[in-house]
Design a protein around this motif. Structure first.
Motif, short mmCIF file in Angstrom:
data_model
loop_
_atom_site.label_atom_id
_atom_site.label_comp_id
_atom_site.label_asym_id
_atom_site.label_seq_id
_atom_site.Cartn_x
_atom_site.Cartn_y
_atom_site.Cartn_z
N PRO A 57 0.80 -1.23 0.00
CA PRO A 57 0.00 0.00 0.00
C PRO A 57 0.84 1.28 0.00
CG PRO A 57 -0.02 -1.03 2.17
CD PRO A 57 0.63 -2.00 1.25
N ARG A 58 2.12 1.17 0.31
CA ARG A 58 2.98 2.36 0.34
C ARG A 58 3.54 2.71 -1.04
NH1 ARG A 58 2.84 6.13 4.35
NH2 ARG A 58 2.89 5.18 6.42
N ILE A 59 3.35 1.84 -2.01
CA ILE A 59 3.88 2.10 -3.34
C ILE A 59 2.83 2.84 -4.16
CG2 ILE A 59 4.77 1.10 -5.47
CD1 ILE A 59 5.82 -1.24 -3.86
N ASP A 60 3.16 4.05 -4.59
CA ASP A 60 2.23 4.85 -5.38
C ASP A 60 2.17 4.38 -6.83
OD1 ASP A 60 1.54 6.50 -3.23
OD2 ASP A 60 3.25 7.82 -3.58
N ARG A 61 3.33 4.16 -7.42
CA ARG A 61 3.39 3.73 -8.82
C ARG A 61 4.45 2.65 -8.97
NH1 ARG A 61 2.18 9.03 -8.81
NH2 ARG A 61 4.34 9.55 -8.28
N VAL A 62 4.15 1.67 -9.79
CA VAL A 62 5.08 0.59 -10.07
C VAL A 62 5.41 0.60 -11.56
CG1 VAL A 62 5.49 -1.90 -10.05
CG2 VAL A 62 4.15 -0.85 -8.22
N TYR A 63 6.70 0.71 -11.86
CA TYR A 63 7.17 0.64 -13.25
C TYR A 63 8.05 -0.59 -13.37
CZ TYR A 63 5.96 5.62 -12.94
OH TYR A 63 5.31 6.82 -12.73
N VAL A 64 7.72 -1.47 -14.30
CA VAL A 64 8.51 -2.69 -14.50
C VAL A 64 8.97 -2.73 -15.95
CG1 VAL A 64 8.59 -5.19 -14.31
CG2 VAL A 64 7.12 -3.88 -12.76
N ASN A 65 10.28 -2.73 -16.14
CA ASN A 65 10.85 -2.76 -17.49
C ASN A 65 11.65 -4.03 -17.71
OD1 ASN A 65 9.86 -0.16 -17.55
ND2 ASN A 65 11.70 0.73 -18.48
#
Length: 623
Positions: free
Chosen positions: A166-174
């Motif tokens: 819940p503390r992660i605002d945005r997740v970017y996975v490359n």
């Protein structure tokens, strides 16, 4: 699974766990003693912490590599089986404490909301997805997560797993190519984006091969004090917030790495070239603090020089990489100089005292902690003991071998200055090495055969070579502690080797050893005679074959002062080694005034002034 309650009872009965001592020593807080015991069991496989004054965890793991590689707590092993097996235990001993500390007066207060945090993860191994998730869960601030993975199969798994925090605002996975190790992809993909944050954390799925087999302790240690231990993390970020002078934070170097890990190793040339040519930074130290393992918290402004740079995957060498000596290995080591160049300092956490500090003397930790006693222990465990010669068995009055050449010009009255003759002499040697494509080695008689025709002297090349040796010999003396050790262990029946890289001949080295006080029989391996060198590894390849053929490899130990030639290179071949400090390194370790940058034969007055002082400090190589 072990019965923790029974282990706890046994530890208390044997006086091997003291909750009050444990919490006070490491500045921890627990609701009860049992909780403190569990904390110790969890951390002790990878952190240098002891459960009481009566049990040294690090010593137990070093003496019992099978326990270390099993990944269990040293005390758990001792209580379960080690006690019955008769394994030795030793009392707790402090190896290093910071000379000064940074205040931690904020008691885990909430992180300021206005800060923007980013976490960058490079994931190569699948099991690290859950390990990173667990480590980051429960932080008391929101952050954006940038994940880089070389495995297509992990893209969706990472996105799904980390989205549950819940503390992660945005997740970017490359998905990224397997190029650039852990630094390349995040610089190529996200370098400029990170400049928009106040702080960022960089971690990666590291598995160390320093010991010759995969292990996770180093990664566990770094992850613990960068993310998993929420008290330490909160304190670190509060210090960064209250002390804007700190630009990077990481725990002190992992305790079970070779003592020379905080050295340039084979990266000095390329590292200094990159610093000077890309960033205009000059650097002179050999030992220095850097985030060994490549994980750290940083202010983006402190690393602006590399974050704002245009990077491409082609900027980095393709796999497979050499074990050391590439631009990627150098990149990890130039980080502290980039930070300093932006006006920031480094912040460290020392788990063995529970303190934050900017004191970087931990880089000499092993050398400061009874290194001579450790050497004796290592020698006792081996039968074939090998020694480097220069700066290990003998030392020069002025440190510099060029002083003998300088004096030759005065004696021969060649019509050129001492410095000019040194230049001619060294250029002749270099030209011979170039002609040989830097393979094998060159001898002093070959050097003077090339140089003599251009000199205004009637002396023959042989006479000139002998004169240089005699002048150098007059300035060389034996290191009493080391010479006494050689003679003593030879008297115990141990086999003695001397292995040296030098342009001098076997006879020259034998003469030198006799002068230094070596009286025992020995085998002598000289680079100019064999055409093999330690620094290139060819000498060690030959020694390795010899020992393997004779079934003596596990009985061999080499002792020397060169980190690369005497420690890293034999170690890469599985040969036992023990590193002692060179005179100038000992000078630095003792925190004497820095003179290394000016210590060059071109600054002859500086060498004549400081050489004898540093030489005397290094005459006894232990602190």
């Amino acid at each position: 699974m072990p019965n923790i309650a029974k282990l706890y009872e046994k530890a208390i009965a044997l006086d091997l766990f003291d909750a009050n001592w444990y919490t006070a020593t490491y500045k921890l807080s627990f609701s009860n003693e049992y909780e403190a015991f569990n904390d110790y069991l969890r951390k002790s496989p990878y952190v240098d912490i002891s459960p009481s004054l009566n049990f040294n965890s690090a010593c137990y793991l070093r003496d019992n590599p099978d326990v270390y590689h099993s990944g269990i707590s040293p005390l758990e092993h001792y209580l379960s089986t080690g006690y019955m097996e008769g394994r030795s235990v030793f009392p707790h001993k402090i190896e290093w404490t910071p000379r000064h500390t940074v205040s931690q007066a904020w008691e885990d207060e909430p992180i300021k909301k206005q800060h923007r945090y980013a976490v960058v993860l490079h994931i190569f191994y699948e099991d690290f997805v859950d390990r990173f998730y667990d480590a980051l869960y429960g932080v008391n601030f929101n952050f954006d997560l940038y994940v880089l993975t070389t495995e297509v199969s992990l893209v969706d798994r990472c996105r799904e797993r980390f989205s549950k925090n819940p503390r992660i605002d945005r997740v970017y996975v490359n998905h990224v190519p397997n190029r650039g190790r852990n630094f390349g992809p995040f610089l190529v993909e996200f370098g400029k984006e990170l400049l928009e944050y106040d702080y960022f954390l960089h971690m990666h799925s590291k598995r160390s091969l320093y010991s010759g087999q995969e292990q996770s302790q180093w990664a566990n240690y770094l992850i613990e004090y960068l993310a998993k231990d929420k008290h330490v993390l909160s304190q670190a970020l509060q210090i960064l917030d209250h002390h804007p002078e700190y630009g990077i934070y990481y725990p002190v170097t992992f305790w079970n790495l070779p003592p020379w890990v905080n050295h340039w190793l084979q990266n000095k040339g390329i590292g200094r070239h990159v610093l000077a040519n890309k960033y205009g930074i000059t650097q002179s130290e050999d030992f220095f603090a850097y985030p060994a393992g490549g994980m750290f918290w940083a202010r983006p402004s402190a690393l602006k020089d590399i974050l704002e740079q245009e990077w491409a995957y082609e900027s980095f060498p393709p796999e497979p990489l050499a074990a050391d000596g590439t631009e990627l290995h150098a990149l990890e080591r130039i980080i502290p100089y980039l930070v300093k160049n932006k006006g920031y300092k480094q912040l460290f956490y020392n788990p063995t005292s529970g303190d934050f500090t900017e004191d970087d003397s931990f880089i000499y930790r092993s050398y400061l902690a009874d290194n001579y006693g450790r050497l004796l222990h290592a020698v006792n465990c081996h039968q074939i003991i090998s020694f480097d010669v220069f700066d290990t068995i003998v030392y020069r009055d002025h440190l510099e071998p060029d002083i003998a050449k300088f004096k030759m010009a005065e004696i021969l009255n060649l019509g050129v200055s001492g410095m000019k003759f040194v230049e001619y002499r060294n250029q002749a040697e270099l030209e011979l090495r170039i002609a040989n494509n830097f393979s094998g080695d060159v001898g002093i008689y070959d050097i003077y055969s090339k140089l003599a025709p251009s000199l205004a002297t009637e002396l023959s090349p042989v006479q000139l070579a002998d004169l240089e040796f005699q002048l150098d010999l007059a300035m060389l003396s034996g290191k009493a502690t080391m010479v006494e050790l050689v003679n003593a262990i030879a008297a115990q029946g141990k086999t003695i080797f001397f292995i040296t890289d030098t342009y001098y001949t076997r006879d020259h080295i034998a003469t030198l050893l006799k002068k230094s006080g070596v009286t025992c029989p020995y085998e002598l391996f000289v680079s100019s005679d064999l055409g093999l060198r330690k620094d290139s590894g060819t000498m060690w390849n030959m020694i390795d074959r010899k020992l393997t053929t004779e079934n003596n490899k596990n009985r061999f130990l080499h002792i020397g002062d060169s980190v690369t030639s005497d420690a890293q290179n034999p170690g890469d071949r599985g040969l036992g080694n023990f590193h002692i400090l060179a005179p100038m390194d000992k000078w630095d370790a003792m925190n004497y005034p820095s003179i290394r940058k000016e210590f060059d034969i071109k600054n002859i007055l500086h060498v004549f002034k400081w050489g004898p002082v540093v030489s005397q400090v290094g005459a006894h190589p232990f602190i």
